[in-house]
Design a protein around this motif. Structure first.
Motif, PDB file in Angstrom:
ATOM      1  N   ILE A 252      36.861  50.698   2.993  1.00  0.00           N
ATOM      2  CA  ILE A 252      36.711  49.254   2.956  1.00  0.00           C
ATOM      3  C   ILE A 252      37.614  48.614   1.916  1.00  0.00           C
ATOM      4  O   ILE A 252      38.007  49.228   0.930  1.00  0.00           O
ATOM      5  CB  ILE A 252      35.247  48.833   2.678  1.00  0.00           C
ATOM      6  N   LEU A 253      37.916  47.341   2.198  1.00  0.00           N
ATOM      7  CA  LEU A 253      38.673  46.546   1.244  1.00  0.00           C
ATOM      8  C   LEU A 253      37.696  45.834   0.337  1.00  0.00           C
ATOM      9  O   LEU A 253      36.639  45.396   0.774  1.00  0.00           O
ATOM     10  CB  LEU A 253      39.517  45.519   1.993  1.00  0.00           C
ATOM     11  N   THR A 254      38.058  45.717  -0.919  1.00  0.00           N
ATOM     12  CA  THR A 254      37.198  44.980  -1.836  1.00  0.00           C
ATOM     13  C   THR A 254      38.070  44.399  -2.950  1.00  0.00           C
ATOM     14  O   THR A 254      39.301  44.501  -2.896  1.00  0.00           O
ATOM     15  CB  THR A 254      36.073  45.880  -2.387  1.00  0.00           C
ATOM     16  N   ASN A 255      37.432  43.768  -3.937  1.00  0.00           N
ATOM     17  CA  ASN A 255      38.177  43.162  -5.033  1.00  0.00           C
ATOM     18  C   ASN A 255      37.888  43.884  -6.334  1.00  0.00           C
ATOM     19  O   ASN A 255      36.807  44.425  -6.524  1.00  0.00           O
ATOM     20  CB  ASN A 255      37.750  41.701  -5.185  1.00  0.00           C
ATOM     21  N   ARG A 256      38.897  43.897  -7.230  1.00  0.00           N
ATOM     22  CA  ARG A 256      38.589  44.373  -8.576  1.00  0.00           C
ATOM     23  C   ARG A 256      39.292  43.464  -9.584  1.00  0.00           C
ATOM     24  O   ARG A 256      40.311  42.843  -9.292  1.00  0.00           O
ATOM     25  CB  ARG A 256      38.982  45.841  -8.708  1.00  0.00           C
ATOM     26  N   ILE A 257      38.686  43.391 -10.765  1.00  0.00           N
ATOM     27  CA  ILE A 257      39.168  42.440 -11.770  1.00  0.00           C
ATOM     28  C   ILE A 257      40.457  42.962 -12.414  1.00  0.00           C
ATOM     29  O   ILE A 257      40.552  44.141 -12.752  1.00  0.00           O
ATOM     30  CB  ILE A 257      38.082  42.219 -12.831  1.00  0.00           C
ATOM     31  N   VAL A 258      41.455  42.082 -12.535  1.00  0.00           N
ATOM     32  CA  VAL A 258      42.674  42.485 -13.233  1.00  0.00           C
ATOM     33  C   VAL A 258      42.835  41.761 -14.574  1.00  0.00           C
ATOM     34  O   VAL A 258      43.659  42.154 -15.390  1.00  0.00           O
ATOM     35  CB  VAL A 258      43.943  42.260 -12.380  1.00  0.00           C
ATOM     36  N   GLY A 259      42.058  40.706 -14.794  1.00  0.00           N
ATOM     37  CA  GLY A 259      42.188  40.032 -16.081  1.00  0.00           C
ATOM     38  C   GLY A 259      41.305  38.797 -16.146  1.00  0.00           C
ATOM     39  O   GLY A 259      40.737  38.363 -15.152  1.00  0.00           O
ATOM     40  N   VAL A 260      41.198  38.222 -17.358  1.00  0.00           N
ATOM     41  CA  VAL A 260      40.447  36.989 -17.530  1.00  0.00           C
ATOM     42  C   VAL A 260      41.445  35.839 -17.419  1.00  0.00           C
ATOM     43  O   VAL A 260      42.483  35.843 -18.070  1.00  0.00           O
ATOM     44  CB  VAL A 260      39.749  36.952 -18.902  1.00  0.00           C
ATOM     45  N   ALA A 261      41.131  34.838 -16.572  1.00  0.00           N
ATOM     46  CA  ALA A 261      42.044  33.706 -16.411  1.00  0.00           C
ATOM     47  C   ALA A 261      41.763  32.635 -17.462  1.00  0.00           C
ATOM     48  O   ALA A 261      42.667  32.189 -18.156  1.00  0.00           O
ATOM     49  CB  ALA A 261      41.913  33.130 -15.008  1.00  0.00           C
ATOM     50  N   ILE A 262      40.510  32.207 -17.550  1.00  0.00           N
ATOM     51  CA  ILE A 262      40.125  31.205 -18.554  1.00  0.00           C
ATOM     52  C   ILE A 262      38.758  31.612 -19.110  1.00  0.00           C
ATOM     53  O   ILE A 262      37.853  31.942 -18.348  1.00  0.00           O
ATOM     54  CB  ILE A 262      39.973  29.784 -17.949  1.00  0.00           C
ATOM     55  N   GLU A 263      38.618  31.577 -20.435  1.00  0.00           N
ATOM     56  CA  GLU A 263      37.319  31.904 -21.018  1.00  0.00           C
ATOM     57  C   GLU A 263      36.479  30.654 -21.201  1.00  0.00           C
ATOM     58  O   GLU A 263      36.998  29.575 -21.498  1.00  0.00           O
ATOM     59  CB  GLU A 263      37.512  32.592 -22.377  1.00  0.00           C
ATOM     60  N   ASP A 264      35.182  30.791 -21.019  1.00  0.00           N
ATOM     61  CA  ASP A 264      34.210  29.717 -21.267  1.00  0.00           C
ATOM     62  C   ASP A 264      34.638  28.389 -20.656  1.00  0.00           C
ATOM     63  O   ASP A 264      34.653  27.367 -21.324  1.00  0.00           O
ATOM     64  CB  ASP A 264      33.992  29.518 -22.784  1.00  0.00           C
ATOM     65  N   ARG A 265      34.930  28.418 -19.393  1.00  0.00           N
ATOM     66  CA  ARG A 265      35.386  27.207 -18.732  1.00  0.00           C
ATOM     67  C   ARG A 265      34.195  26.380 -18.251  1.00  0.00           C
ATOM     68  O   ARG A 265      33.284  26.898 -17.604  1.00  0.00           O
ATOM     69  CB  ARG A 265      36.280  27.600 -17.532  1.00  0.00           C
ATOM     70  N   GLY A 266      34.231  25.102 -18.550  1.00  0.00           N
ATOM     71  CA  GLY A 266      33.271  24.160 -17.973  1.00  0.00           C
ATOM     72  C   GLY A 266      33.937  23.499 -16.779  1.00  0.00           C
ATOM     73  O   GLY A 266      34.380  24.175 -15.872  1.00  0.00           O
ATOM     74  N   HIS A 267      34.092  22.178 -16.819  1.00  0.00           N
ATOM     75  CA  HIS A 267      34.852  21.560 -15.728  1.00  0.00           C
ATOM     76  C   HIS A 267      35.497  20.257 -16.174  1.00  0.00           C
ATOM     77  O   HIS A 267      35.198  19.732 -17.248  1.00  0.00           O
ATOM     78  CB  HIS A 267      33.984  21.348 -14.483  1.00  0.00           C
ATOM     79  N   ALA A 268      36.354  19.715 -15.304  1.00  0.00           N
ATOM     80  CA  ALA A 268      37.232  18.613 -15.679  1.00  0.00           C
ATOM     81  C   ALA A 268      36.557  17.252 -15.649  1.00  0.00           C
ATOM     82  O   ALA A 268      37.134  16.267 -16.094  1.00  0.00           O
ATOM     83  CB  ALA A 268      38.438  18.604 -14.746  1.00  0.00           C
ATOM     84  N   TYR A 269      35.326  17.178 -15.105  1.00  0.00           N
ATOM     85  CA  TYR A 269      34.718  15.868 -14.900  1.00  0.00           C
ATOM     86  C   TYR A 269      33.592  15.597 -15.892  1.00  0.00           C
ATOM     87  O   TYR A 269      32.833  14.646 -15.745  1.00  0.00           O
ATOM     88  CB  TYR A 269      34.206  15.754 -13.455  1.00  0.00           C
ATOM     89  N   GLU A 270      33.480  16.495 -16.906  1.00  0.00           N
ATOM     90  CA  GLU A 270      32.355  16.429 -17.839  1.00  0.00           C
ATOM     91  C   GLU A 270      32.227  15.039 -18.477  1.00  0.00           C
ATOM     92  O   GLU A 270      31.127  14.506 -18.599  1.00  0.00           O
ATOM     93  CB  GLU A 270      32.561  17.503 -18.919  1.00  0.00           C
ATOM     94  N   ASP A 271      33.361  14.431 -18.862  1.00  0.00           N
ATOM     95  CA  ASP A 271      33.310  13.149 -19.572  1.00  0.00           C
ATOM     96  C   ASP A 271      32.802  12.014 -18.700  1.00  0.00           C
ATOM     97  O   ASP A 271      32.313  11.005 -19.204  1.00  0.00           O
ATOM     98  CB  ASP A 271      34.700  12.780 -20.102  1.00  0.00           C
ATOM     99  N   GLU A 272      32.959  12.171 -17.370  1.00  0.00           N
ATOM    100  CA  GLU A 272      32.529  11.082 -16.480  1.00  0.00           C
ATOM    101  C   GLU A 272      31.027  11.085 -16.274  1.00  0.00           C
ATOM    102  O   GLU A 272      30.468  10.131 -15.741  1.00  0.00           O
ATOM    103  CB  GLU A 272      33.210  11.228 -15.115  1.00  0.00           C
ATOM    104  N   CYS A 273      30.376  12.194 -16.663  1.00  0.00           N
ATOM    105  CA  CYS A 273      28.935  12.304 -16.444  1.00  0.00           C
ATOM    106  C   CYS A 273      28.189  11.645 -17.584  1.00  0.00           C
ATOM    107  O   CYS A 273      28.282  12.080 -18.725  1.00  0.00           O
ATOM    108  CB  CYS A 273      28.531  13.769 -16.326  1.00  0.00           C
ATOM    109  N   LYS A 274      27.459  10.573 -17.279  1.00  0.00           N
ATOM    110  CA  LYS A 274      26.693   9.873 -18.316  1.00  0.00           C
ATOM    111  C   LYS A 274      25.234  10.227 -18.123  1.00  0.00           C
ATOM    112  O   LYS A 274      24.531   9.622 -17.341  1.00  0.00           O
ATOM    113  CB  LYS A 274      26.885   8.358 -18.168  1.00  0.00           C
ATOM    114  N   MET A 275      24.794  11.280 -18.826  1.00  0.00           N
ATOM    115  CA  MET A 275      23.417  11.691 -18.594  1.00  0.00           C
ATOM    116  C   MET A 275      22.783  12.106 -19.909  1.00  0.00           C
ATOM    117  O   MET A 275      23.404  12.725 -20.728  1.00  0.00           O
ATOM    118  CB  MET A 275      23.404  12.853 -17.612  1.00  0.00           C
TER     119      MET A 275
END
Lengths: 327, 305, 380
Positions: free
Chosen positions: C357-380
């Motif tokens: 079977i085909l599967t995936n394996r990790i080759v590296g970390v792309a971004i650590e502790d990533r949240g998201h780009a719209y955080e500032d627009e959320c007023k909560m």
């Protein structure tokens, strides 16, 4: 004729009684289902004018259904976002008023039907089927890929639009409204079939050559019927969008066209209450079959096949005897 | 944009067109001879692809799979004709549309029942994998060249079949006057079954050939069916020549439109927006073409209407 | 929560009657795609979710599951039915963003908690964020961002980027460009549902790019990868996990080998919870789990963790318990930010063959502790 009249009365009262009983028993979802039946039946009533009265087999009525839905969303979305609908050449705010939305949806649906009908009615028969299907698909792709108005994501209208004097968020009141619109459309359809225009349309369907000899232009009579048909289906689209508080291109897909046609044929082509019976049966089957098999559409297909092959005239034709010929 | 790229895109359009032709030819034959509109033609395309994928997976041989796709689609077509379609010839188009719509549901869900919801694996045969260098330095996938060849060969075979053989004479006679050839002693119900199975086999062949390039999954037939309708409307119903010309026209318009429109828009728009708007318009282009043909010739380019 | 309610809750807890309140049964409505072309994603979501539910064996948790057929109007009707007739407390399971946009705002407005197992459109992360909406999976842009951040490291300095012409596709290309440090030589939108990519592949060949980013979910990706492999263009392919997930790569065959894809989970991710999950999933269903199964599993465990801490009838306390995210995620690190979306590591995976079977394996970390780009627009 008499048996069909009795059957129509039973259908009309049944569609009214079931949600009222459900409301009394505290089952609001059945009210929502009955509302869906009423709205889809309304779309079928629209198609039935083209299909039953005019003999125009349109496999593209989802176009008008979707146009109606988008008319609703385009008008209601600016109100929701507190932005005007347009500022040039004059400032126009959107609206959350159902009557205004309905008129806009019907006008938009009529214009769409005029454009598609004017081209498609240059042909007939199997060409007409394929062309209406293709134009419907064109609008579908346009709606998916055009970036304004949400593309494939569609548009959510979080609060149902209002109707003067009613609380449309209450399921039973919204049902009553949809039911009223359906009955009015049935009335229009009934009057239309018996009017001079209806007779001219029947003539254009059965014998275009003779109609032409009598000075009736089959093309313009049929086009007029197609436009009325498109307007009513668009009205159903606007209501359907309000039922779901949401529109998306899936309303425009060819499967939707197929399903609207299925309502009409299940119930009985050219029968006044055919779409009502058909839509009710379809929703019933969907919920009953869907309850016990993931593959319920297989059984739906087999049931449809049986009805076409062995129960001609649809539900009403089978129950009330066949005397309204369609050809 | 270079000339080479344009030529390569034209080849792509041609390849797309001849595959559409395989679908449209069956539809137009069935309509021409039996006067029947068959929405379930897309299901036969899907059956061809699934049969090829299943047999190729079991035997490891693409060519056995291809043979299986022809056999399975032809058998499914004949079965469909004998059990359902046969009862529809005398009916109006409305009943035909509804019954064949029901058949789509039956075939799609039945296939999903048998094969599951996950797409099947089917790859092109090793002998035809990879690109070849064409004169002028274009690297072009060999398999696509073969598809063009197969499509054109099938077209030539169909012209020969219709024009030069006994079956072809009967088919043409059937198109011209259905009652008369029955009266002349031709076994008309057998002729209908054969024509239907032939059309089905062509759809199955297209499904298998294209399935190897694309993904084999439930619902793959319907988008192609609708394009085949556009092809037939443009070419004229019942005309094999019309189907060929219409298919290549649609294939070229679609491929070149998708390629050229975004470039054209980017001359006066910001790139991101131009590609998005260009792509939106390109998806409507073939329908606009169809509308134009209708305005000029309502019966299609080679139709008799 | 006002002060009085807090005091009452504290008093109840100290008197030991909190235990009874905590045992309030929770009813979950799962709306997901179980039929049609997208069914494999919904089936994995369901199976992952139910695996966690069954392993926990909590008698207070009950689940109703319905098929949305990948149609927004059906999803809305099911949501109405679950809220009105089944009286569910929590909704979950939707795979597609367009369906989520149809269901989630109305559901949260009616006071229901929605836990997203997959779709997390930008509108719900930014302006439309809501105290009752939690995304357990990611924010839609994340996996594209992972690809963008890693592409330059994979030697892609001149990228050809491509996605279908619909909102998720447009977000995808924007997400890729957000962290990409090379040059974008061409940006192409394809038709949604397109199955022939000969034209686009010709453009790739002519573009002078040294790598290709694609976002083509489902059947579109299968078609593209097979045709791309056959074309002999041979530039490095990179994309989000959606196009190269467990449920899809088998149908691509060897054509998918070596393709890089950004993800926040992988079957070989090294932590205890994940090892247990992968093993249990294989034992139960006889196949490797996909990212959708992993999100489903995490979602159920998050819900179970909140049920141990608060009663669902106390909405504020229950949401606070969810926000703590006190469960062993198969992704290792997992916490919520203010908009109730995950903060997590994003990885780069590679498609490999393991036996049959085909599967995936990790080759590296792309971004650590990533949240998201719209955080500032959320007023909560």
């Amino acid at each position: 004729m008499r048996r069909e009249t009795v059957l129509n009365a039973v259908l009309a009262l049944g569609l009214l009684a079931v949600p009222l009983a459900a409301q009394a028993m505290g089952e609001p979802f059945i009210v929502t289902l009955a509302t869906k039946v009423a709205i889809l039946a309304l779309a079928g009533v629209g198609l039935n004018i083209a299909l039953g009265l005019g003999g125009m087999v349109s496999l593209g009525h989802a176009a008008f259904f979707g146009i109606g839905g988008y008319a609703m969303a385009v008008l209601a979305a600016p109100v929701q976002a507190y932005e005007p609908l347009m500022t040039w050449p004059f400032e126009l705010a959107g609206t959350k008023s159902m009557p205004v939305i309905w008129v806009a949806a019907m006008v938009a649906g009529a214009l769409g039907a005029l454009a598609i009908g004017a081209l498609s009615l240059r042909t007939s028969g199997v060409y007409f089927i394929m062309i209406t299907l293709a134009f419907g698909q064109m609008l579908y792709y346009f709606a998916i890929s055009w970036p304004a108005y949400g593309g494939e994501d569609g548009i959510s209208i979080y609060v149902r639009n209002g109707f003067p004097g009613l609380n449309t968020l209450d399921p039973i009141q919204f049902f009553a409204l949809s039911y009223g619109v359906l009955m009015a459309a049935l009335m229009v359809s009934w009057v239309l079939a018996r009017s001079g225009f209806g007779l001219a349309l029947a003539g254009a369907r059965q014998n275009p050559v003779r109609s032409a000899a009598l000075g009736i232009r089959p093309y313009s009579v049929k086009l007029t019927a197609f436009v009325i048909s498109g307007a009513i289906t668009a009205l159903a689209g606007a209501l359907f969008a309000d039922l779901n508080r949401f529109v998306s291109p899936s309303m425009l897909s060819w499967q939707t066209s197929g399903e609207i046609m299925v309502f009409v044929i299940l119930g009985g082509v050219a029968r006044l209450f055919g779409p009502v019976a058909g839509a009710a049966l379809f929703i019933l089957l969907e919920h009953w079959l869907g309850g016990f098999s993931e593959y319920w559409k297989l059984f739906l297909g087999l049931a449809l096949l049986g009805i076409v092959l062995f129960a001609r005239g649809g539900l009403i034709g089978t129950l009330a005897g066949r005397e309204v010929a369609h050809d | 944009m270079s000339l080479m790229l344009l030529i390569e895109q034209a080849l792509n359009g041609l390849q797309y067109g001849v595959m559409l032709f395989l679908m449209a030819a069956g539809l137009t034959l069935v309509f021409g001879v039996m006067g029947l509109i068959n929405l379930a033609h897309g299901s036969l395309y899907m059956i061809g692809a699934f049969a090829c994928a299943a047999v190729a997976a079991a035997t490891g041989n693409f060519w056995l799979g291809l043979a299986a796709s022809l056999a399975a689609a032809a058998a499914a077509g004949a079965l469909m004709e004998l059990t359902v379609i046969r009862r529809l010839y005398a009916r109006d188009h409305l009943d035909q549309v509804l019954a064949t719509f029901a058949l789509i549901l039956v075939f799609s869900e039945g296939t999903r029942w048998a094969f599951g919801s996950f797409p099947l694996y089917l790859d092109i045969p090793r002998a035809l994998a990879g690109p070849v260098r064409l004169p002028g330095g274009i690297d072009y996938p060999l398999y696509r060249l073969v598809l063009i060849g197969v499509g054109l060969a099938v077209a030539a075979g169909l012209f020969w079949l219709i024009g030069r053989t006994r079956l072809g004479i009967r088919i043409r006679a059937g198109e011209a006057d259905r009652e008369m050839i029955g009266a002349l002693g031709v076994d008309i119900s057998r002729l209908y079954t054969i024509v239907f199975a032939l059309g089905a086999a062509l759809a199955g062949l297209a499904g298998a050939l294209v399935g190897a390039l694309q993904s084999v999954q439930v619902g793959m037939g319907e988008p192609v069916l609708i394009l085949a309708f556009v092809v037939i409307v443009i070419g004229g119903i019942g005309s094999i020549k019309g189907a060929l010309v219409g298919a290549i026209l649609v294939g070229m318009t679609d491929t070149l439109g998708r390629f050229l429109l975004p470039i054209a828009f980017s001359t006066f728009m910001e790139r991101s927006q131009a590609t998005s708007v260009g792509a939106a318009l390109a998806s409507m282009l073939i329908y606009i073409l169809m509308a134009l043909v209708l305005v000029v010739r309502p019966g299609g380019l080679f139709g008799r209407a | 929560m006002n002060l009085k309610a807090t005091l009452v809750a504290a008093a109840a807890a100290s008197l030991g009657i909190g235990g009874a309140a905590l045992a309030d049964p929770v009813k979950v409505g799962m709306i997901t795609t179980l039929s049609g072309g997208g069914a494999s994603l919904g089936i994995d979501t369901r199976d992952g979710f139910m695996l966690a539910v069954n392993r926990a064996g909590n008698p207070d948790l009950s689940v109703v599951i319905e098929d949305d057929q990948q149609k927004p109007d059906i999803a809305v009707q099911i949501a109405d039915k679950m809220i009105q007739s089944d009286k569910v407390d929590v909704l979950t399971g939707i795979v597609w963003s367009n369906l989520a946009m149809a269901v989630v705002p109305a559901a949260t407005a009616q006071g229901k908690v929605y836990l997203s197992t997959n779709a997390a459109p930008s509108q719900l992360a930014g302006k439309g964020c809501h105290p009752s909406y939690f995304s357990v999976s990611y924010q839609n842009d994340n996996l594209h961002e992972a690809a963008g951040a890693y592409a330059a490291r994979a030697g892609i300095t001149r990228a050809f980027i491509m996605a279908p012409n619909y909102p998720a596709g447009q977000d995808s290309l924007a997400g890729f460009k957000r962290f990409y440090q090379g040059e974008v030589v061409a940006e192409v939108y394809t038709q949604l549902g397109q199955t022939d990519y000969a034209g686009e592949i010709a453009q790739i060949r002519a573009s002078g790019a040294d790598g290709v980013f694609i976002f083509l979910p489902g059947g579109m990706g299968i078609s593209f990868v097979k045709q791309y492999a056959d074309s002999g263009v041979g530039l490095k392919l990179i994309g989000p996990a959606f196009s190269f997930d467990q449920s899809i790569i088998q149908a691509m065959g060897d054509a998918a080998l070596g393709v890089l894809n950004g993800a926040n989970w992988s079957p070989d991710l090294d932590n205890e919870a994940n090892a247990a999950f992968v093993q249990a999933f294989r034992a139960e269903y006889g196949r490797l789990p996909s990212v959708y199964a992993a999100y489903g599993y995490d979602t159920a465990n998050l819900l179970l963790s909140a049920m141990d801490k608060a009663s669902v009838s106390d909405a504020d306390a229950f949401r606070a318990a969810l926000r703590e995210a006190d469960f062993a995620s198969v992704r290792g690190k997992f916490s919520f930010n203010a908009s109730q979306h995950p903060v997590q590591d994003l990885f780069m995976r590679e498609v490999v063959r393991e036996g049959d079977i085909l599967t995936n394996r990790i080759v590296g970390v792309a971004i650590e502790d990533r949240g998201h780009a719209y955080e500032d627009e959320c007023k909560m």
